[in-house]
Scaffold this motif. Structure first.
Motif, PDB file in Angstrom:
ATOM      1  N   ALA A  28     -11.661   2.315  -9.953  1.00 45.08           N
ATOM      2  CA  ALA A  28     -10.865   1.241 -10.552  1.00 45.08           C
ATOM      3  C   ALA A  28     -11.554   0.687 -11.794  1.00 45.08           C
ATOM      4  O   ALA A  28     -10.909   0.425 -12.820  1.00 45.08           O
ATOM      5  N   THR A  32      -2.554   2.590 -12.781  1.00 46.35           N
ATOM      6  CA  THR A  32      -1.723   2.767 -11.591  1.00 46.35           C
ATOM      7  C   THR A  32      -2.584   3.196 -10.413  1.00 46.35           C
ATOM      8  O   THR A  32      -3.763   3.567 -10.578  1.00 46.35           O
ATOM      9  N   ALA A  33      -2.001   3.159  -9.237  1.00 42.49           N
ATOM     10  CA  ALA A  33      -2.712   3.600  -8.039  1.00 42.49           C
ATOM     11  C   ALA A  33      -3.106   5.065  -8.162  1.00 42.49           C
ATOM     12  O   ALA A  33      -4.193   5.471  -7.735  1.00 42.49           O
ATOM     13  N   ILE A  85      -6.208   5.507 -10.195  1.00 42.06           N
ATOM     14  CA  ILE A  85      -7.414   5.159  -9.438  1.00 42.06           C
ATOM     15  C   ILE A  85      -7.787   6.279  -8.481  1.00 42.06           C
ATOM     16  O   ILE A  85      -8.960   6.638  -8.332  1.00 42.06           O
ATOM     17  N   LEU A  97      -4.419   7.719  -1.659  1.00 47.88           N
ATOM     18  CA  LEU A  97      -3.585   6.524  -1.755  1.00 47.88           C
ATOM     19  C   LEU A  97      -3.696   5.643  -0.523  1.00 47.88           C
ATOM     20  O   LEU A  97      -3.746   4.416  -0.620  1.00 47.88           O
ATOM     21  N   ILE A 110      -6.496   3.016  -0.338  1.00 43.68           N
ATOM     22  CA  ILE A 110      -6.366   1.767  -1.103  1.00 43.68           C
ATOM     23  C   ILE A 110      -5.822   0.672  -0.198  1.00 43.68           C
ATOM     24  O   ILE A 110      -6.354  -0.442  -0.148  1.00 43.68           O
ATOM     25  N   SER A 166      -3.814  -3.636  -1.250  1.00 41.18           N
ATOM     26  CA  SER A 166      -2.911  -3.283  -2.340  1.00 41.18           C
ATOM     27  C   SER A 166      -3.711  -2.869  -3.563  1.00 41.18           C
ATOM     28  O   SER A 166      -4.918  -3.158  -3.667  1.00 41.18           O
ATOM     29  N   LYS A 167      -3.035  -2.224  -4.496  1.00 42.25           N
ATOM     30  CA  LYS A 167      -3.691  -1.840  -5.753  1.00 42.25           C
ATOM     31  C   LYS A 167      -4.129  -3.083  -6.511  1.00 42.25           C
ATOM     32  O   LYS A 167      -5.213  -3.110  -7.108  1.00 42.25           O
TER      33      LYS A 167
END
Length: 212
Positions: free
Chosen positions: A11, A24-25, A28, A36, A39, A45-46
Motif C-alpha cells: 500500500a 485500488t485494491a 495493492i 484480495l 485485505i 477494507s482497502k
C-alpha cells in the motif's frame, strides 16, 4: 514478513507511485503479492489499509530531517539558513512522501481515526525532543522554549513543503532568513543584484510600507 506487513508495504508503494486516490485494491495486491481476501481479513477494507499505510508514512517522514546542523555559528540566523537549506534540498528525493503527507491531511477530514493518529504525530514533531532537537538549537533550552521552537519549526516545515510541491521556485530559505532579519530589526544580508542596504534604510522602507 506476514500478509499484514506485505499489504502495508504494498500500500505504501502504491501511494508513493500512484497517490492515495488512484490506488485500488488490485494495485495493492499486485504490489504486495498477497490476495484480495487478506485485505478484508487484516484491515476490514482497502480504505482502512490505505489509512494505516498513510499513518505509518507520516510518522516516518520525521526521520528525514536528520540534517548536519551547523554548530557554534557566529550568526545564529546563518546557522538557521544552512540547516533549512539542507531540509529543502531533501525535498527533491522525497517528493512522493511529501505528497502523501498532504493526502493524509485531506483524508483525515472524513476519517476521525486518521485525524487522531495524525494529531499524535504532529504533537510528537512539535514536542521538545522533536523537530527542535532534530534540527538543532544552539544552547540548552527549557522545556517550554523547546516546545515553542518545535511548533515554529513544524509550521515552517509544512509551509515550505506545501510551497515546494506546488512550485519549487517559490521556496527561498535565503528570503526566509532575511525576512527574519527584518523582523528582528537587522539589515538583510542578501540582496539580488546589489549590496545589503543600511539597517536604517531597510527599516525606514518597512515603516513607510506599513504606514501607506
Amino acid at each position: 514478513m506476514g500478509h499484514r506487513e506485505q499489504l502495508l508495504e504494498g500500500a505504501k508503494r502504491c501511494i508513493m507511485e500512484r497517490g492515495y486516490a488512484h490506488t485500488t485494491a488490485r494495485h495493492i495486491v499486485a504490489a504486495s503479492g498477497a490476495n484480495l481476501a487478506s485485505i478484508g481479513y487484516h484491515f476490514g477494507s482497502k480504505e482502512a489499509l490505505l489509512r494505516e499505510a498513510l499513518i505509518e508514512m507520516t510518522q516516518d517522514w520525521v526521520d528525514l530531517w536528520r540534517v548536519a546542523v551547523p554548530t557554534h555559528a557566529a550568526d545564529p540566523l546563518e546557522g538557521f539558513e544552512k540547516t533549512w537549506a539542507q531540509v529543502v534540498e531533501s525535498f527533491a528525493e522525497n517528493r512522493p512522501l511529501l505528497a502523501a503527507n498532504f493526502e493524509a491531511l485531506t483524508c483525515a477530514e472524513h476519517a476521525p481515526d486518521l485525524r487522531e493518529r495524525l494529531s499524535d504525530a504532529l504533537e510528537s514533531a512539535a514536542a521538545p525532543d522533536g523537530l527542535a532537537n532534530l534540527l538543532g538549537v544552539e544552547g540548552a533550552l527549557d522545556e517550554e522554549s523547546a516546545r515553542a521552537v518545535g511548533r515554529l519549526y513544524l509550521t515552517l516545515l509544512q509551509g515550505l513543503m506545501a510551497q515546494w510541491l506546488i512550485s519549487p521556485d517559490l521556496v527561498s530559505v535565503t528570503d526566509l532568513t532575511d525576512g527574519l532579519r527584518v523582523l528582528l530589526r537587522q539589515p538583510p544580508i542578501h540582496r539580488r543584484g546589489g549590496h545589503p542596504r543600511p539597517e536604517r534604510e531597510v527599516l525606514g522602507t518597512a515603516s513607510s510600507a506599513n504606514n501607506g
